[in-house]
Design a protein around this motif. Structure first.
Motif, PDB file in Angstrom:
ATOM      1  N   LEU A 180       0.817  -1.226   0.000  1.00  0.00           N
ATOM      2  CA  LEU A 180       0.000   0.000   0.000  1.00  0.00           C
ATOM      3  C   LEU A 180       0.845   1.269   0.000  1.00  0.00           C
ATOM      4  O   LEU A 180       0.518   2.247  -0.662  1.00  0.00           O
ATOM      5  CB  LEU A 180      -0.931  -0.011   1.218  1.00  0.00           C
ATOM      6  N   ALA A 184       0.672   3.983  -3.008  1.00  0.00           N
ATOM      7  CA  ALA A 184       0.294   5.396  -2.791  1.00  0.00           C
ATOM      8  C   ALA A 184       1.335   6.319  -3.392  1.00  0.00           C
ATOM      9  O   ALA A 184       1.016   7.337  -4.016  1.00  0.00           O
ATOM     10  CB  ALA A 184       0.143   5.661  -1.293  1.00  0.00           C
ATOM     11  N   ARG A 187       0.952   6.490  -7.166  1.00  0.00           N
ATOM     12  CA  ARG A 187      -0.157   7.375  -7.582  1.00  0.00           C
ATOM     13  C   ARG A 187       0.250   8.844  -7.436  1.00  0.00           C
ATOM     14  O   ARG A 187      -0.128   9.690  -8.229  1.00  0.00           O
ATOM     15  CB  ARG A 187      -1.403   7.077  -6.746  1.00  0.00           C
ATOM     16  N   VAL A 250      -2.964  -0.450 -10.382  1.00  0.00           N
ATOM     17  CA  VAL A 250      -2.800   0.345  -9.156  1.00  0.00           C
ATOM     18  C   VAL A 250      -3.303   1.775  -9.383  1.00  0.00           C
ATOM     19  O   VAL A 250      -3.969   2.361  -8.532  1.00  0.00           O
ATOM     20  CB  VAL A 250      -1.316   0.360  -8.721  1.00  0.00           C
ATOM     21  N   LEU A 251      -2.993   2.318 -10.564  1.00  0.00           N
ATOM     22  CA  LEU A 251      -3.360   3.717 -10.834  1.00  0.00           C
ATOM     23  C   LEU A 251      -4.860   3.904 -11.046  1.00  0.00           C
ATOM     24  O   LEU A 251      -5.435   4.889 -10.608  1.00  0.00           O
ATOM     25  CB  LEU A 251      -2.620   4.227 -12.072  1.00  0.00           C
ATOM     26  N   ARG A 253      -7.550   1.247 -10.859  1.00  0.00           N
ATOM     27  CA  ARG A 253      -8.553   0.314 -10.362  1.00  0.00           C
ATOM     28  C   ARG A 253      -9.370   0.889  -9.205  1.00  0.00           C
ATOM     29  O   ARG A 253     -10.532   0.548  -9.040  1.00  0.00           O
ATOM     30  CB  ARG A 253      -7.869  -0.972  -9.915  1.00  0.00           C
ATOM     31  N   SER A 254      -8.793   1.774  -8.411  1.00  0.00           N
ATOM     32  CA  SER A 254      -9.451   2.187  -7.159  1.00  0.00           C
ATOM     33  C   SER A 254     -10.701   3.005  -7.378  1.00  0.00           C
ATOM     34  O   SER A 254     -11.437   3.267  -6.451  1.00  0.00           O
ATOM     35  CB  SER A 254      -8.468   2.977  -6.309  1.00  0.00           C
TER      36      SER A 254
END
Lengths: 255, 330
Positions: A180, A184, A187, A250-251, A253-254
């Motif tokens: 994580l 972060a 991003r 990661v960039l 999907r959230s």
């Protein structure tokens, strides 16, 4: 408090200290919306005109009066009525994803809608919105004279659609997303242009030759590795392409 | 720093959805008054979305999420921080109170507009007195080129037959044309009022030349009977157009004030809109009168009736515009 950001966005800082920006519409899209609106007025008038012809057959004078008044009310009233009813949008603006907004971020007022449309008479001079076009090119917030007087701007409202990640990523296990802290950082360190380049490269995978694919994925993966060097085995044994797929997940999907 | 973005978005999304619902409700019901509880909830949601936006801003790749939150915060900001009142439009109140109050509050600009027209009229009359050959230049309308006496004789002979078959069409043409021209005069206020003054002066020049021509030809009574019934409303409406233009011009120039140009113009927008509305109202009436009444001369309608009607209308118009004392400005 307002200020201009990079010519295409108007930034507004709220009294609570939050800063948000409104994307300004370009001259081309505004002209296209204006052309669409002219087509809408013409189409509506062609329907009404048939009814007027029927009235003229009965009484030429009354039919003629209705024709003159009707076209006047339609052509002058259409942008005012639609911009007020749809909160800053005509049909043309709705189609092109534009909206008239208060230049200070407030609620659009009827007086602003009416006056920006009255001032249109000057903006269209001498032909084809030349005065208004020059004004919107020269002013910081891309405002024609009507917008300057009414204190309005034209913004873009269309939001970009999120990419269909499942088709690109293939649903494999992502060894990067478990970390994580580094996710972060990735991003935070990735500019939008680089993120978009990565997703574009994956979407166009099949259009690239094997050599070009290796070259493009290799350069992009290296760029991301330098910005956020994920530690451990989860990142070390991945091919450039898989590394890129994991980065994109990661960039994006959230959301 | 947000370490787990997914968890953050999952936790906050219900609040954003609720804010969206409240915004849609407010945007669809602009007249709705919120209770204290609803206001507190709305403000809490707005602050929460604002705080999320601040947290998300350093994440450069999160462009879509940032744009979504910016849109949400921007819409809520407009609802919360808008201080201009939007009272429900009531036509009767607007006609009987708002128009005369606005006219009186901005009467200085009406006087300037009148002066520009009168100077133009004096110029037009003077130019015609000095050189009658300039008539064709001063009066760009073919029906004014003949000698006034000839026109009066023709009109008396025709008894309005030429117009009677197309009164409605003529009236509609007059209304739309005059409204377009007068609103254009108002819009030219954006040139700091300069081009509006030029247009007012030019209108005055034509009016002065026509009056001089008819009076010196002994047709003063015909002129009054022809112009007064509709001119007593139409000319004040054009002057009100000039009033709005000069009001806008002054706001753009901004003498004797420390306010920014944007603030000055913003403060006059409601008054400009009211003046534009008054122009429309007056010119619709003037169009009806000009087509159905002004174009009929003796012996169809006696001059005394037309002059009496026009004079009474002029007096009533100014009684209406001047009778209401304006409220104290805040």
């Amino acid at each position: 408090m307002t200020r201009l950001v990079a010519e295409s966005r108007l930034s507004i800082r709220t009294p609570e200290g939050v800063e948000f920006s409104l994307p300004l519409a370009g001259t081309g899209s505004r002209m296209s919306a204006a052309v669409l609106d002219i087509m809408v007025v013409s189409a509506v008038w062609s329907v009404i005109g048939r009814l007027v012809t029927l009235i003229e057959a009965v009484n030429k004078d009354i039919g003629g009066a209705i024709e003159i008044l009707g076209y006047f009310v339609l052509s002058v009233g259409y942008p005012i009525a639609t911009e007020w009813y749809w909160r800053g949008q005509t049909v043309g603006k709705r189609v092109l994803g534009l909206r008239v907004a208060d230049a200070r971020g407030g609620r659009l007022q009827p007086s602003q809608v009416i006056l920006r449309n009255i001032l249109r008479a000057v903006d269209i001079l001498p032909a084809l919105y030349l005065v208004g076009g020059i004004s919107s090119l020269l002013t910081a917030h891309r405002q024609r004279l009507g917008d300057l007087v009414a204190g309005t701007i034209v913004t873009q409202t269309r939001q970009p659609e999120p990419p269909e990640l499942d088709q690109i990523l293939g649903g494999r296990f992502n060894s990067l997303s478990g970390n994580l802290r580094w996710a972060a950082r990735l991003r935070q360190e990735t500019p939008p242009a680089l993120a978009n380049a990565a997703i574009e490269a994956l979407m166009r995978r099949e259009a690239l030759s094997p050599e070009a694919r290796l070259d493009v994925f290799g350069s992009l993966a290296e760029e991301f590795r330098q910005r956020a060097p994920f530690p451990g085995e989860g990142a070390d044994h991945l091919s450039d392409e898989q590394y890129l797929r994991n980065v994109v997940e990661v960039l994006f999907r959230s959301r | 720093m947000i370490v787990d973005l997914q968890r953050f978005v999952t936790a906050e999304r219900p609040h954003w959805t609720r804010l969206e619902e409240r915004l849609l409700f407010l945007e669809r019901n602009p007249d709705r008054t919120l209770s204290i509880g609803e206001i507190e909830e709305f403000y809490m949601l707005y602050e929460r979305a604002g705080a999320a936006l601040v947290k998300i801003q350093p994440l450069q790749a999160e462009g879509d999420l940032r744009r979504y939150l910016e849109s949400l915060v921007g819409r809520a900001y407009a609802e919360i921080h808008e201080t201009r009142q939007t009272a429900r439009f009531r036509f009767r109140h607007w006609v009987w109170h708002t128009i005369p109050e606005t006219f009186r509050r901005r009467i200085l600009y009406f006087k300037l507009s009148l002066i520009a027209t009168l100077v133009g009229a004096a110029f037009g009359a003077g130019a015609l007195a000095l050189s009658y050959e300039s008539k064709d230049v001063l009066m760009p309308f073919s029906h004014l080129h003949q000698k006034p006496g000839q026109r009066v004789a023709t009109e008396m002979e025709e008894r309005g037959k030429g117009i009677s078959a197309a009164r409605g069409r003529f009236s509609a043409h007059l209304m739309t044309h005059n409204i377009r021209v007068t609103l254009f005069v108002l819009a030219l206020g954006v040139t700091f009022g300069l081009l509006s003054i030029v247009v007012l002066f030019y209108n005055g020049t034509i009016l002065g030349a026509v009056c001089y021509d008819y009076i010196t030809d002994g047709q003063g009574v015909f002129l009054a009977g022809w112009l007064l019934p509709h001119g007593s409303v139409e000319i004040p409406a054009i002057l009100i157009g000039g009033q709005g233009a000069l009001l806008l011009g002054h706001a753009l120039i901004g003498w004797n004030t420390r306010e920014s140009r944007a603030d000055r113009v913003r403060s006059i927008l409601p008054d400009l809109t009211t003046l534009a509305g008054a122009i429309g109202l007056l010119l619709v009436w003037a169009g009806i009168i000009e087509s159905f009444f002004s174009q009929y001369h003796e012996p169809v309608i006696p001059y005394a009736v037309k002059i009496g009607f026009g004079s009474a209308q002029l007096v009533l118009l100014f009684v209406y515009l001047l009778r209401v004392k304006p409220r104290e400005r805040m």
